[in-house]
Design a protein around this motif. Structure first.
Motif, PDB file in Angstrom:
ATOM      1  N   VAL A 119      30.297 -11.344  46.771  1.00  0.00           N
ATOM      2  CA  VAL A 119      30.497 -11.680  48.178  1.00  0.00           C
ATOM      3  C   VAL A 119      31.242 -13.002  48.217  1.00  0.00           C
ATOM      4  O   VAL A 119      30.830 -13.973  47.591  1.00  0.00           O
ATOM      5  N   SER A 120      32.364 -13.017  48.928  1.00  0.00           N
ATOM      6  CA  SER A 120      33.148 -14.238  49.028  1.00  0.00           C
ATOM      7  C   SER A 120      33.314 -14.586  50.494  1.00  0.00           C
ATOM      8  O   SER A 120      33.449 -13.701  51.333  1.00  0.00           O
ATOM      9  N   ASP A 121      33.298 -15.869  50.800  1.00  0.00           N
ATOM     10  CA  ASP A 121      33.574 -16.278  52.175  1.00  0.00           C
ATOM     11  C   ASP A 121      34.925 -16.980  52.254  1.00  0.00           C
ATOM     12  O   ASP A 121      35.189 -17.725  53.184  1.00  0.00           O
ATOM     13  N   GLY A 122      35.763 -16.747  51.257  1.00  0.00           N
ATOM     14  CA  GLY A 122      37.107 -17.321  51.274  1.00  0.00           C
ATOM     15  C   GLY A 122      37.202 -18.628  50.533  1.00  0.00           C
ATOM     16  O   GLY A 122      38.260 -19.237  50.486  1.00  0.00           O
ATOM     17  N   ALA A 123      36.108 -19.072  49.940  1.00  0.00           N
ATOM     18  CA  ALA A 123      36.117 -20.347  49.239  1.00  0.00           C
ATOM     19  C   ALA A 123      36.647 -20.177  47.818  1.00  0.00           C
ATOM     20  O   ALA A 123      36.999 -19.076  47.399  1.00  0.00           O
ATOM     21  N   ASN A 124      36.677 -21.283  47.068  1.00  0.00           N
ATOM     22  CA  ASN A 124      37.131 -21.219  45.685  1.00  0.00           C
ATOM     23  C   ASN A 124      35.990 -20.870  44.727  1.00  0.00           C
ATOM     24  O   ASN A 124      36.156 -20.890  43.525  1.00  0.00           O
ATOM     25  N   LYS A 125      34.812 -20.607  45.283  1.00  0.00           N
ATOM     26  CA  LYS A 125      33.665 -20.189  44.471  1.00  0.00           C
ATOM     27  C   LYS A 125      33.054 -18.961  45.121  1.00  0.00           C
ATOM     28  O   LYS A 125      33.160 -18.803  46.335  1.00  0.00           O
ATOM     29  N   PRO A 126      32.393 -18.109  44.346  1.00  0.00           N
ATOM     30  CA  PRO A 126      31.757 -16.946  44.978  1.00  0.00           C
ATOM     31  C   PRO A 126      30.627 -17.404  45.909  1.00  0.00           C
ATOM     32  O   PRO A 126      29.974 -18.413  45.631  1.00  0.00           O
ATOM     33  N   TYR A 127      30.431 -16.665  47.006  1.00  0.00           N
ATOM     34  CA  TYR A 127      29.273 -16.998  47.840  1.00  0.00           C
ATOM     35  C   TYR A 127      28.015 -16.417  47.232  1.00  0.00           C
ATOM     36  O   TYR A 127      26.951 -17.032  47.244  1.00  0.00           O
ATOM     37  N   ARG A 128      28.127 -15.230  46.701  1.00  0.00           N
ATOM     38  CA  ARG A 128      26.985 -14.588  46.046  1.00  0.00           C
ATOM     39  C   ARG A 128      27.542 -13.658  44.986  1.00  0.00           C
ATOM     40  O   ARG A 128      28.532 -12.958  45.208  1.00  0.00           O
ATOM     41  N   LEU A 129      26.935 -13.694  43.834  1.00  0.00           N
ATOM     42  CA  LEU A 129      27.330 -12.810  42.754  1.00  0.00           C
ATOM     43  C   LEU A 129      26.068 -12.145  42.260  1.00  0.00           C
ATOM     44  O   LEU A 129      25.169 -12.819  41.769  1.00  0.00           O
ATOM     45  N   LYS A 130      25.995 -10.847  42.444  1.00  0.00           N
ATOM     46  CA  LYS A 130      24.812 -10.145  41.951  1.00  0.00           C
ATOM     47  C   LYS A 130      25.238  -9.276  40.787  1.00  0.00           C
ATOM     48  O   LYS A 130      26.215  -8.535  40.879  1.00  0.00           O
ATOM     49  N   ILE A 131      24.521  -9.394  39.702  1.00  0.00           N
ATOM     50  CA  ILE A 131      24.831  -8.600  38.522  1.00  0.00           C
ATOM     51  C   ILE A 131      23.841  -7.462  38.446  1.00  0.00           C
ATOM     52  O   ILE A 131      22.637  -7.691  38.357  1.00  0.00           O
ATOM     53  N   ARG A 132      24.363  -6.254  38.484  1.00  0.00           N
ATOM     54  CA  ARG A 132      23.502  -5.082  38.357  1.00  0.00           C
ATOM     55  C   ARG A 132      23.487  -4.728  36.867  1.00  0.00           C
ATOM     56  O   ARG A 132      24.401  -4.104  36.349  1.00  0.00           O
ATOM     57  N   ALA A 133      22.460  -5.208  36.191  1.00  0.00           N
ATOM     58  CA  ALA A 133      22.393  -4.998  34.751  1.00  0.00           C
ATOM     59  C   ALA A 133      21.784  -3.634  34.466  1.00  0.00           C
ATOM     60  O   ALA A 133      20.777  -3.275  35.063  1.00  0.00           O
ATOM     61  N   PRO A 134      22.408  -2.860  33.571  1.00  0.00           N
ATOM     62  CA  PRO A 134      21.868  -1.524  33.294  1.00  0.00           C
ATOM     63  C   PRO A 134      20.472  -1.550  32.677  1.00  0.00           C
ATOM     64  O   PRO A 134      19.656  -0.672  32.930  1.00  0.00           O
ATOM     65  N   GLY A 135      20.198  -2.588  31.871  1.00  0.00           N
ATOM     66  CA  GLY A 135      18.910  -2.621  31.183  1.00  0.00           C
ATOM     67  C   GLY A 135      17.732  -2.875  32.102  1.00  0.00           C
ATOM     68  O   GLY A 135      16.592  -2.549  31.766  1.00  0.00           O
ATOM     69  N   PHE A 136      18.001  -3.447  33.270  1.00  0.00           N
ATOM     70  CA  PHE A 136      16.911  -3.838  34.170  1.00  0.00           C
ATOM     71  C   PHE A 136      16.088  -2.643  34.650  1.00  0.00           C
ATOM     72  O   PHE A 136      14.869  -2.612  34.452  1.00  0.00           O
ATOM     73  N   PRO A 137      16.723  -1.619  35.251  1.00  0.00           N
ATOM     74  CA  PRO A 137      15.922  -0.443  35.621  1.00  0.00           C
ATOM     75  C   PRO A 137      15.364   0.311  34.412  1.00  0.00           C
ATOM     76  O   PRO A 137      14.314   0.942  34.534  1.00  0.00           O
ATOM     77  N   HIS A 138      16.058   0.239  33.279  1.00  0.00           N
ATOM     78  CA  HIS A 138      15.529   0.926  32.098  1.00  0.00           C
ATOM     79  C   HIS A 138      14.202   0.316  31.677  1.00  0.00           C
ATOM     80  O   HIS A 138      13.228   1.021  31.438  1.00  0.00           O
ATOM     81  N   LEU A 139      14.181  -1.012  31.619  1.00  0.00           N
ATOM     82  CA  LEU A 139      12.949  -1.667  31.202  1.00  0.00           C
ATOM     83  C   LEU A 139      11.857  -1.475  32.253  1.00  0.00           C
ATOM     84  O   LEU A 139      10.681  -1.370  31.918  1.00  0.00           O
ATOM     85  N   ALA A 140      12.255  -1.401  33.527  1.00  0.00           N
ATOM     86  CA  ALA A 140      11.276  -1.151  34.581  1.00  0.00           C
ATOM     87  C   ALA A 140      10.609   0.202  34.371  1.00  0.00           C
ATOM     88  O   ALA A 140       9.462   0.405  34.757  1.00  0.00           O
TER      89      ALA A 140
END
Lengths: 198, 417
Positions: free
Chosen positions: B366-387
């Motif tokens: 998610v970017s709001d037009g700045a030079n840095k991301p506003y939000r970066l979410k990483i959907r890691a494959p291992g996360f649901p696997h370990l769950a």
């Protein structure tokens, strides 16, 4: 079998006409915003209805919009974003639900709809302090045992509030307020729309 | 009659079979597992929060450190998300280079997985064999980026630079005399592509070697067949992707279903399992290595025939050539702005997913037009696997927990982020 983007939109409008607060199609991705109230039947419909069949929830994450666009954000502060995937129709859908109360964000848990939501909701609870009602086991997941605060909220400093060190006098590990100075190497800047364009 | 209570056991975080820092609280009835409660977060570095405080380019090396055995695939998802939001056109040659290195990465990851998984359940030799082949691929990483693991080679708009014409050579030392070094340098006389071509010729035989050791091995089958069965419906509901999903017989691969980069131009097959047990997932991964080898071969042929640019010419996102930067004021300004302030990604949100060796790795930016991301979410494959570990190990023995952790291909860099 791939349904075209347009039909997904029509399908959504047909199946849940009164629940869609906003619909957006951008960059080949479809985003819908629905109300927190009565969200479970809507999401169950998205999972089960013919023509939608979003049988997998790829991702769920919390969002804190409080500093979006350097404070120009007018809407609610917290949201939960769901990324759904339909394997039958090879289609993705993003669903955003805003929490009504900015000071005490509450959203209903979808762990009963998609079991994969269990840990994702724990993560959003841990990092953003969003409460998921009806969650089977809402504990912190990523932060340390006994951690205080919600580290991904925009008002939580990057360097945190406490640091840990070994105290040779007490001969144990102690927590103390952070001693590092907050610093920013590159400031965050949003340029006006036609900046540096010819 | 004495009252019999369940026994609670702590597994990890220092256990060698925990693949890093997994702490598992197991509730046992005798030796049978009643409940497993994974405690994660011991490697949590808040990558997503750090990314919010860094420019877009500065976050690229952080992506390497997510799943630290498949580095370039992580970067691929990240740069794709930026390219999608900013609408950057990536040169075709860069797409092919990316695909080739994605597949090299897949082989690297699966070799690491196969070696470690074998070691966990009692097969020592295969570990040594796997690391022998990994060495060559690491050299390919090094030749192209200068780093053996954390490459930071993909950049928004392309790749950092084209592939080198020469391979670095071994030098004689106390351990290797001139004759030995000459033999070791035999396949390093040409370019990186020649070196990789030599590898792709050798590699199918290597996979045969691993299979000779394991596929029909009685002990291997006793340890993996019917262990950790996941039905296709449950696999989908639990958010499984990649070999975990395909092992259950669901034919779902983002490279085929939602092709990105140059995958729609390439010819390869998607292996699927039948029973959804650990043995099927082993077979799927082994076949994936063979298919990756096929893809690398096709990429080498294409890359030989089609020289060209590997970076976009949009200097709002990619730096100008050093030569023109020294001679042209506008390019100098571009260079300066890009490396001080960073690129500005237009406001909006994008989700870019790649078929990572472990499953679907998605970057929600998610970017709001700045030079840095506003939000970066990483959907890691291992996360649901370990769950899903709790569900997979219930009713199995303690020793099977090790098999199931192994078959999930757990890496904590991406789960804890």
């Amino acid at each position: 079998m791939t349904i075209a983007k347009k039909t997904l939109l029509e399908e959504l409008r047909n199946q849940l006409p009164e629940h869609l607060v906003a619909v957006k199609q951008e960059l080949g991705e479809t985003t819908i915003v629905i109300k927190a109230e009565g969200m479970i039947p809507v999401l169950t419909l998205l999972r089960d209805a013919d023509g939608l069949n979003f049988s997998q929830m790829s991702d769920l994450c919390g969002m804190d919009y409080s500093e979006y666009g350097d404070g120009e954000w007018q809407g609610k502060r917290f949201a939960v974003v769901y990324h759904l995937l339909s394997l039958v129709h090879n289609q993705r859908l993003r669903v955003r639900i805003f929490a009504e109360d900015d000071d005490f964000p509450v959203v209903v848990s979808v762990a009963s709809v998609w079991p994969s939501a269990n840990w994702y909701e724990r993560e959003a609870f841990d990092l953003y302090g969003i409460i998921f009602t009806g969650h089977p086991d809402l504990r912190r997941i990523l932060t340390d045992y006994g951690f205080v605060g919600n580290p991904f909220r925009k008002d939580f400093p990057l360097s945190g509030h406490v640091e840990m060190r070994y105290d040779p006098e007490q001969q144990r590990v102690v927590y103390q307020p952070v001693t590092v100075e907050p610093r920013e190497v590159t400031p965050r800047i949003i340029r006006e729309a036609n900046y540096a364009s010819k | 009659m004495p009252e019999i209570k369940n026994y609670t056991m702590n597994f990890g975080p220092q256990h060698p079979a925990a693949h890093g820092v997994l702490r598992l609280v197991l509730e046992l009835d005798g030796e049978v597992i009643q409940r497993a409660d994974p405690h994660i977060g011991l490697l949590h570095r808040a990558t997503e929060k750090l990314a919010e405080h860094k420019t877009f380019l500065q976050s690229v090396p952080y992506m390497d450190r997510l799943d630290y055995v498949s580095m370039l695939c992580n970067e691929h998802a990240y740069v794709q998300a930026i390219e999608k939001l900013a609408g950057i056109d990536v040169p075709v040659r860069a797409q092919y280079i990316r695909v080739m290195f994605d597949e090299i990465t897949r082989i690297l990851n699966h070799l690491m997985w196969l070696g470690a998984h074998g070691l966990d359940i009692g097969a020592m030799t295969v570990f040594l064999y796997c690391f022998r082949e990994r060495e060559d691929l690491m050299d390919a990483y090094e030749a192209v980026s200068g780093a053996r693991m954390h490459a930071a080679y993909y950049r928004p708009g392309g790749v950092y630079r084209d592939m080198p014409d020469t391979m670095p050579q071994y030098e004689a030392s106390k351990i290797h005399n001139a004759a030995a070094v000459k033999k070791m340098n035999e396949n390093r006389q040409g370019s990186l592509l020649d070196f990789l071509e030599d590898f792709t010729r050798r590699f199918p035989t290597c996979v045969d070697e691993y299979e000779t050791l394991l596929t029909d091995n009685r002990i291997w089958k006793q340890r993996t067949v019917d262990i950790g069965i996941v039905t296709p419906e449950r696999a989908v509901a639990l958010g499984m992707t990649g070999p975990m999903l395909r092992g259950s017989g669901v034919e779902w691969d983002l490279r085929k279903k939602r092709p990105y980069a140059a995958y729609d131009q390439l010819d390869f097959d998607i292996p699927v399992g039948k029973n959804g047990d650990s043995y099927d997932r082993y077979l799927v991964r082994v076949e994936e290595m063979r298919q990756s080898n096929r893809i690398v071969k096709q990429c080498i042929t294409w890359l030989r025939a089609n020289p060209g640019a590997v970076m976009t010419t949009n200097h709002k996102f990619a730096p100008p050539a050093r030569e023109s930067m020294k001679q042209n004021m506008e390019e100098l300004i571009h260079h300066f702005k890009l490396f001080t302030e960073g690129m500005h990604v237009p406001a909006g949100e994008a989700y870019a997913a790649v078929e990572h060796p472990k499953g679907e790795l998605g970057i929600y930016l998610v970017s709001d037009g700045a030079n840095k991301p506003y939000r970066l979410k990483i959907r890691a494959p291992g996360f649901p696997h370990l769950a899903a570990l709790d569900e997979m190990v219930r009713g199995h023995m303690i020793a099977d927990v090790v098999t199931i952790i192994g078959t999930q291909d757990i890496v904590f860099g991406e789960i804890d982020r």
